[in-house]
Design a protein around this motif. Structure first.
Motif, PDB file in Angstrom:
ATOM      1  N   LEU A   1      -7.036   0.597   4.604  1.00 10.98           N
ATOM      2  CA  LEU A   1      -7.311  -0.836   3.902  1.00 10.98           C
ATOM      3  C   LEU A   1      -8.937  -0.908   4.712  1.00 10.98           C
ATOM      4  CD1 LEU A   1      -6.940  -2.988   2.013  1.00 10.98           C
ATOM      5  CD2 LEU A   1      -5.257  -4.042   4.414  1.00 10.98           C
TER       6      LEU A   1
ATOM      7  N   LEU B   1       0.781  -1.386  -0.189  1.00 10.32           N
ATOM      8  CA  LEU B   1       0.322  -0.182  -0.107  1.00 10.32           C
ATOM      9  C   LEU B   1       0.924   0.905   0.096  1.00 10.32           C
ATOM     10  CD1 LEU B   1      -2.291  -2.508   1.238  1.00 10.32           C
ATOM     11  CD2 LEU B   1      -2.953  -0.185   2.405  1.00 10.32           C
TER      12      LEU B   1
ATOM     13  N   VAL C   1      -7.395   1.525  -0.287  1.00 11.17           N
ATOM     14  CA  VAL C   1      -7.383   0.589  -0.611  1.00 11.17           C
ATOM     15  C   VAL C   1      -8.203  -0.650  -0.249  1.00 11.17           C
ATOM     16  CG1 VAL C   1      -6.571  -1.900  -1.313  1.00 11.17           C
ATOM     17  CG2 VAL C   1      -4.961   0.309  -1.726  1.00 11.17           C
TER      18      VAL C   1
ATOM     19  N   ALA D   1      -3.536   5.858   4.879  1.00 11.57           N
ATOM     20  CA  ALA D   1      -3.779   4.801   4.421  1.00 11.57           C
ATOM     21  C   ALA D   1      -4.777   4.295   4.987  1.00 11.57           C
ATOM     22  CB  ALA D   1      -2.588   3.903   4.374  1.00 11.57           C
TER      23      ALA D   1
ATOM     24  N   GLU E   1      -2.779   6.245   0.683  1.00 12.95           N
ATOM     25  CA  GLU E   1      -3.306   4.703  -0.863  1.00 12.95           C
ATOM     26  C   GLU E   1      -5.123   4.514   0.097  1.00 12.95           C
ATOM     27  OE1 GLU E   1      -3.080   1.717  -4.284  1.00 12.95           O
ATOM     28  OE2 GLU E   1      -2.060   1.431  -2.360  1.00 12.95           O
TER      29      GLU E   1
END
Ligand SMILES: Nc1ncnc2c1ncn2[C@@H]1O[C@H](COP(=O)(O)OP(=O)(O)O)[C@@H](O)[C@H]1O
Ligand SMILES: [Mg+2]
Length: 246
Positions: free
Chosen positions: A183, A37, A43, A181, A41
């Motif tokens: 997830l 990652l 994701v 980031a 970002e």
């Protein structure tokens, strides 16, 4: 074999996983998995039930260290689960500060609660919160950790449709403001395409497929490109979209 979880050495990435294997009773659920990652970002991770999404998230969160392979994650990370996991005997603001090192001031909790639109419920008991409010409290608890990596395991799974849409919007805003980031594990392909820069499909213990979502934000679910991405991912999951539409 237990391996330590380290910080990334490469400052451009938020997560680096190489050759990760996790077995239960001799059966590998995660099997030589690679994952990267970028910093900041967003994701999304999808995959059929039981394919190992939560197992991977728990490993990234540092909650499961019985692994083989390399896992590099930021020191500052936070996780929110589908069940908000609030302590019923602590008021909302105290729940938000739970587990933080030192003696954080109430103002720290208040700021995070304001960010998720829940400052008016700061003094409430968890049992008096609606599902959406409890999930906001859970998000506030993640935010006070000022994470560079935010791990979300089906955080909207238990919410009704309208509350879910509001919560998705909130997470999108928080991500853009914080720049961490993210997830996001979800079983909802539309949610994945709505929020993520990139969608990963997990299967057979690895990331079997990945799809960049190159659409401008905020995204329009009536855009034909949106529908095409959604359909492509559903196909990867083995869902027959023609049958679904019928
Ligand atoms: N602590 C555990 N002990 C034994 N098996 C487990 C444990 N945790 C997860 N599993 C098994 O690993 C597989 C993946 O689980 P999980 O990561 O929760 O899947 P997902 O989140 O994708 O639905 C399942 O078969 C599950 O039964
Ligand atoms: Mg799961």
């Amino acid at each position: 074999m237990a391996t330590d979880v380290h910080r990334p050495i490469d400052t451009r990435s938020a997560v680096r996983v190489e050759g990760l294997t996790r077995s239960f009773d001799g059966r590998p659920v995660i099997d030589d998995l690679q994952l990267d990652l970028k910093k900041g970002e967003f994701v999304a991770l999808i995959g059929r039930s039981g394919c190992g999404k939560s197992t991977l998230l728990r490993i990234l969160a540092g909650l499961d260290r019985d692994i083989e392979g390399t896992v590099l994650v930021p020191r500052r990370k936070a996780v929110a689960f589908q069940a908000p996991r609030l302590m019923p005997w602590k008021k909302v603001w105290r729940n938000v500060l739970l587990g933080l090192p030192g003696k954080p001031e109430r103002a720290v909790a208040e700021q995070a609660l304001t960010e998720v639109g829940l400052s008016h419920r700061s003094d409430a008991w968890p049992k008096t919160l609606s599902g959406g409010e409890a999930q906001r409290a859970s998000l506030a608890r993640a935010l006070v950790r000022e994470p560079d990596l935010l791990l979300l395991d089906e955080p909207f799974g238990a919410l009704d449709a309208l509350t879910r849409i509001k919560a998705q919007r909130l997470v999108g805003e928080l991500w853009q403001r914080r720049g961490c980031a993210v997830l996001l594990v979800t079983h909802d392909v539309e949610e994945a395409v709505l929020l993520a820069d990139r969608v990963l499909v997990m299967d057979d213990g690895v990331i079997a497929h990945e799809q960049e979502i190159g659409l401008d934000r905020p995204r329009d679910i009536t855009d034909p490109r949106f529908a095409a991405l959604r359909a492509g991912l559903l196909e990867r999951l083995g869902v027959d979209t023609a049958a679904e539409a019928a």
